[in-house]
Design an enzyme around this catalytic site. Structure first.
Site, short mmCIF file in Angstrom:
data_model
loop_
_atom_site.label_atom_id
_atom_site.label_comp_id
_atom_site.label_asym_id
_atom_site.label_seq_id
_atom_site.Cartn_x
_atom_site.Cartn_y
_atom_site.Cartn_z
N PRO A 130 11.47 -8.36 65.95
CA PRO A 130 11.40 -9.06 64.66
C PRO A 130 10.48 -10.29 64.71
O PRO A 130 9.85 -10.63 63.73
CB PRO A 130 12.85 -9.48 64.40
CG PRO A 130 13.68 -8.56 65.22
CD PRO A 130 12.85 -8.19 66.41
N PHE A 158 11.41 -1.99 63.35
CA PHE A 158 10.44 -0.98 62.88
C PHE A 158 10.38 0.22 63.81
O PHE A 158 9.31 0.80 64.01
CB PHE A 158 9.02 -1.58 62.77
CG PHE A 158 8.89 -2.81 61.92
CD1 PHE A 158 9.58 -2.95 60.73
CD2 PHE A 158 8.04 -3.85 62.32
CE1 PHE A 158 9.45 -4.08 59.95
CE2 PHE A 158 7.90 -5.00 61.54
CZ PHE A 158 8.62 -5.11 60.35
N GLU A 243 -1.57 6.99 72.11
CA GLU A 243 -0.93 6.72 70.82
C GLU A 243 -1.99 6.45 69.74
O GLU A 243 -1.89 6.91 68.61
CB GLU A 243 0.02 5.53 70.95
CG GLU A 243 0.72 5.24 69.65
CD GLU A 243 1.73 4.09 69.73
OE1 GLU A 243 2.12 3.60 68.68
OE2 GLU A 243 2.13 3.69 70.86
N ARG A 244 -3.01 5.68 70.10
CA ARG A 244 -4.02 5.30 69.10
C ARG A 244 -4.90 6.48 68.74
O ARG A 244 -5.30 6.64 67.58
CB ARG A 244 -4.79 4.08 69.59
CG ARG A 244 -3.89 2.87 69.47
CD ARG A 244 -4.33 1.64 70.19
NE ARG A 244 -3.32 0.62 69.97
CZ ARG A 244 -3.20 -0.51 70.65
NH1 ARG A 244 -4.06 -0.78 71.61
NH2 ARG A 244 -2.24 -1.36 70.37
N ARG A 269 -9.59 21.78 36.98
CA ARG A 269 -9.37 20.82 35.90
C ARG A 269 -10.63 20.69 35.03
O ARG A 269 -11.73 20.48 35.55
CB ARG A 269 -9.03 19.45 36.50
CG ARG A 269 -8.80 18.35 35.49
CD ARG A 269 -7.48 18.52 34.78
NE ARG A 269 -7.21 17.42 33.86
CZ ARG A 269 -6.18 17.38 33.04
NH1 ARG A 269 -5.30 18.38 33.03
NH2 ARG A 269 -5.98 16.36 32.24
N GLN A 337 -7.80 9.21 42.55
CA GLN A 337 -8.55 8.92 41.32
C GLN A 337 -9.08 10.20 40.66
O GLN A 337 -9.10 10.32 39.44
CB GLN A 337 -9.72 7.98 41.67
CG GLN A 337 -10.52 7.49 40.49
CD GLN A 337 -9.78 6.42 39.67
OE1 GLN A 337 -8.77 5.89 40.13
NE2 GLN A 337 -10.26 6.15 38.48
N GLU A 368 -6.65 -5.40 63.09
CA GLU A 368 -7.14 -6.69 63.61
C GLU A 368 -7.01 -6.71 65.14
O GLU A 368 -7.93 -7.18 65.84
CB GLU A 368 -6.34 -7.85 63.00
CG GLU A 368 -6.56 -8.07 61.51
CD GLU A 368 -5.86 -7.04 60.61
OE1 GLU A 368 -4.94 -6.36 61.10
OE2 GLU A 368 -6.25 -6.91 59.44
C1 LIG Z 1 7.08 2.53 59.57
C2 LIG Z 1 6.81 1.84 60.89
C3 LIG Z 1 7.06 2.51 62.08
C4 LIG Z 1 6.87 1.86 63.31
N1 LIG Z 1 7.23 2.50 64.48
C5 LIG Z 1 7.28 1.77 65.63
C6 LIG Z 1 7.88 2.33 66.83
O1 LIG Z 1 8.30 3.49 66.86
N2 LIG Z 1 7.97 1.55 67.93
C7 LIG Z 1 7.50 0.26 67.95
O2 LIG Z 1 7.63 -0.41 68.97
N3 LIG Z 1 6.93 -0.30 66.84
C8 LIG Z 1 6.82 0.42 65.69
N4 LIG Z 1 6.26 -0.13 64.55
C9 LIG Z 1 5.79 -1.50 64.61
C10 LIG Z 1 4.28 -1.68 64.48
O3 LIG Z 1 3.63 -1.22 65.63
C11 LIG Z 1 4.04 -3.18 64.18
O4 LIG Z 1 4.46 -3.38 62.85
C12 LIG Z 1 2.62 -3.61 64.38
O5 LIG Z 1 2.27 -3.55 65.74
C13 LIG Z 1 2.37 -5.04 63.87
O6 LIG Z 1 3.34 -5.92 64.32
P1 LIG Z 1 4.08 -6.90 63.24
O7 LIG Z 1 4.58 -6.01 62.15
O8 LIG Z 1 5.07 -7.71 63.95
O9 LIG Z 1 2.93 -7.78 62.64
P2 LIG Z 1 2.44 -9.21 63.21
O10 LIG Z 1 2.18 -9.08 64.66
O11 LIG Z 1 3.37 -10.25 62.73
O12 LIG Z 1 1.05 -9.38 62.46
C14 LIG Z 1 0.97 -9.82 61.10
C15 LIG Z 1 -0.50 -9.84 60.69
O13 LIG Z 1 -1.22 -10.75 61.54
C16 LIG Z 1 -2.31 -10.09 62.15
N5 LIG Z 1 -2.53 -10.62 63.50
C17 LIG Z 1 -1.62 -10.82 64.49
N6 LIG Z 1 -2.20 -11.29 65.60
C18 LIG Z 1 -3.54 -11.39 65.31
C19 LIG Z 1 -4.70 -11.82 66.05
N7 LIG Z 1 -4.61 -12.21 67.32
N8 LIG Z 1 -5.89 -11.80 65.42
C20 LIG Z 1 -6.01 -11.40 64.13
N9 LIG Z 1 -4.95 -10.99 63.39
C21 LIG Z 1 -3.75 -10.97 63.97
C22 LIG Z 1 -1.89 -8.64 62.21
O14 LIG Z 1 -3.02 -7.77 62.33
C23 LIG Z 1 -1.17 -8.48 60.88
O15 LIG Z 1 -2.11 -8.26 59.86
C24 LIG Z 1 6.37 0.54 63.33
C25 LIG Z 1 6.08 -0.11 62.13
C26 LIG Z 1 6.32 0.50 60.92
C27 LIG Z 1 6.07 -0.26 59.65
#
Ligand SMILES: Cc1cc2nc3c(=O)[nH]c(=O)nc-3n(C[C@H](O)[C@H](O)[C@H](O)COP(=O)(O)OP(=O)(O)OC[C@H]3O[C@@H](n4cnc5c(N)ncnc54)[C@H](O)[C@@H]3O)c2cc1C
Length: 388
Positions: A130, A158, A243-244, A269, A337, A368
């Site tokens: 979190p 998540f 993964e990526r 259409r 669209q 990012e």
């Molecule tokens: C539906 C769903 C399924 C998921 N499944 C999994 C799972 O199975 N296992 C798991 O471990 N995780 C899972 N995730 C988590 C997902 O990988 C994270 O949400 C993601 O890595 C981003 O982390 P955060 O949400 O905490 O965002 P944050 O890290 O809080 O980032 C918030 C924003 O700040 C930007 N930011 C942060 N640091 C930087 C930086 N250094 N430079 C520039 N920008 C930055 C980010 O790009 C983003 O736009 C899931 C998420 C969702 C929504």
């Protein structure tokens, strides 16, 4: 172009998988999208068909096939248009199971990998917390060794399959003062005392369960440590390449599906006395979109080929996800669209595609963060090395 990577057996596999999905999965998708619960029987059917074992050793019931079988599985899953169902399947088969296979010892593989391949046990991978997901090294969950147990405290969020899975692959700090050098990976049974999960409501991926998980003094036997203590961060980083790439492949596949559907729609259409695929403005847009997707797909196949040959493709996998998910969001936005008002209606596939696609640039490393990784490699000359 496809035949460079796919032989006759791959094609037969694709055909039979497509038939299976149409018959066994598609009839249930609407229900699972509504309930957010994928019924257990389908996991077992996937297991019976061997789909969870494509990439895993025969010793544990897998088939040890080349990566292009996985590419086909991912692509066909996107074509049934439930990003959530697809995510539940690949999060189990490639996020959780990759760690079990690579870091787990024989005993762990017998206990978790073999039943994961048969579909008896479902797994999830718990890294994000979190307090932050991008900054993996900043995680706060701890695992303190006490005799023959580790005591785990903290929370994750998540997590795909976070509520209904049977086991959790969890990253926790064994030596917090060492930062990213103090993280270890554990496999934890869902029914261990102190593990609890809450389901999150979300924009898309609605068929999959996404959970917030709490660990309250969970006593995990030392045998459930995977790989070496304090090596968790390099393990996580190493598996991010796969993964990526998976998320890049998913993106080109859902883009292709969107284009295929939209072109069919446009050929039927009518407006102003002709089908809308006769309007030059729309034809040119579709040509641009198809070009972008084809380029992503070609690149993704090349990266898959190199990964299959054991190359460490950190930069390329990051580029694959960065570009393919961006293209997918644009493709799906534009295709919607083309359907006019129908694009906005749930009965038509574009609405769900739009919702589901939006996670692409977020999950598994945001765009990012991917740009940061690529910048470190192309500007600072950083070279990442695999640990296993
Ligand atoms: C539906 C769903 C399924 C998921 N499944 C999994 C799972 O199975 N296992 C798991 O471990 N995780 C899972 N995730 C988590 C997902 O990988 C994270 O949400 C993601 O890595 C981003 O982390 P955060 O949400 O905490 O965002 P944050 O890290 O809080 O980032 C918030 C924003 O700040 C930007 N930011 C942060 N640091 C930087 C930086 N250094 N430079 C520039 N920008 C930055 C980010 O790009 C983003 O736009 C899931 C998420 C969702 C929504």
């Amino acid at each position: 172009m496809e035949s460079i990577y796919f032989n006759e057996e791959h094609h037969l596999f694709r055909e039979s998988l497509r038939g299976f999905l149409k018959k066994e999965v598609v009839p249930h998708i609407e229900k699972w999208e509504k309930t957010g619960t994928i019924e257990r029987f389908i996991w077992e059917k996937f297991g019976e068909m061997g789909y969870f074992g494509l990439a895993y050793p025969e010793e544990y019931g897998g088939m040890d096939l080349d990566l292009f079988y996985t590419v086909i599985l991912l692509e066909e899953l996107q074509r049934i248009n439930s990003g959530g169902f697809a995510a539940a399947i690949w999060a189990h088969a490639y996020l959780a199971m990759t760690h079990i296979n690579k870091e787990g010892n024989h005993d762990i593989k017998e206990r978790y990998l073999a039943p994961s391949i048969t579909g008896e046990k479902i797994g999830c991978l718990c890294i994000t917390e979190p307090f932050g997901g991008s900054d993996v090294a900043g995680m706060r969950t701890t695992a303190v060794k006490k005799g023959d147990k580790y005591i785990i405290n903290g929370s994750k969020t998540f997590i795909t399959n976070g509520v209904y899975s049977d086991y959790l692959v969890v990253a926790a700090k064994t030596t917090p003062e060492l930062g990213n050098k103090g993280i270890s990976i554990f496999v934890i049974d869902r029914d261990m005392p102190g593990v609890s999960a809450t389901k999150l409501d979300k924009l898309g991926w609605r068929a999959s369960d996404t959970g917030e998980i709490a660990f309250d003094n969970v006593e995990v036997p030392v045998e459930n440590l995977m790989g070496e203590e304090n090596m968790g961060f390099p393990y996580i980083m190493q598996h991010f390449a796969l993964e990526r790439l998976i998320m890049g492949i998913n993106a080109h596949a859902r883009s292709e599906f969107a284009i295929e559907y939209t072109l069919q729609y446009m050929s039927e259409r009518e407006a102003f006395g002709r089908t809308i695929d006769r309007f030059q403005a729309l034809r040119h847009t579709m040509s641009d979109l198809a070009t972008e997707v084809e380029i992503c797909k070609t690149f993704n196949y090349t990266v898959a080929y190199r990964l299959n040959n054991k190359e460490y493709v950190v930069k390329e996998a990051s580029m694959s996800k960065l570009q393919s998910t961006k293209v997918a969001d644009n493709v799906i936005y534009q295709c919607l669209q083309m359907l006019g008002g129908y694009g906005y209606i749930e009965e038509y596939p574009l609405a769900r595609l739009l919702r589901d696609s939006r996670l692409g640039p977020i999950g598994g490393g945001t765009s990012e963060i991917l740009r940061e990784i690529i910048a470190k490699m192309i500007i600072d000359g950083k070279d990442y090395k695999p640990v296993t």
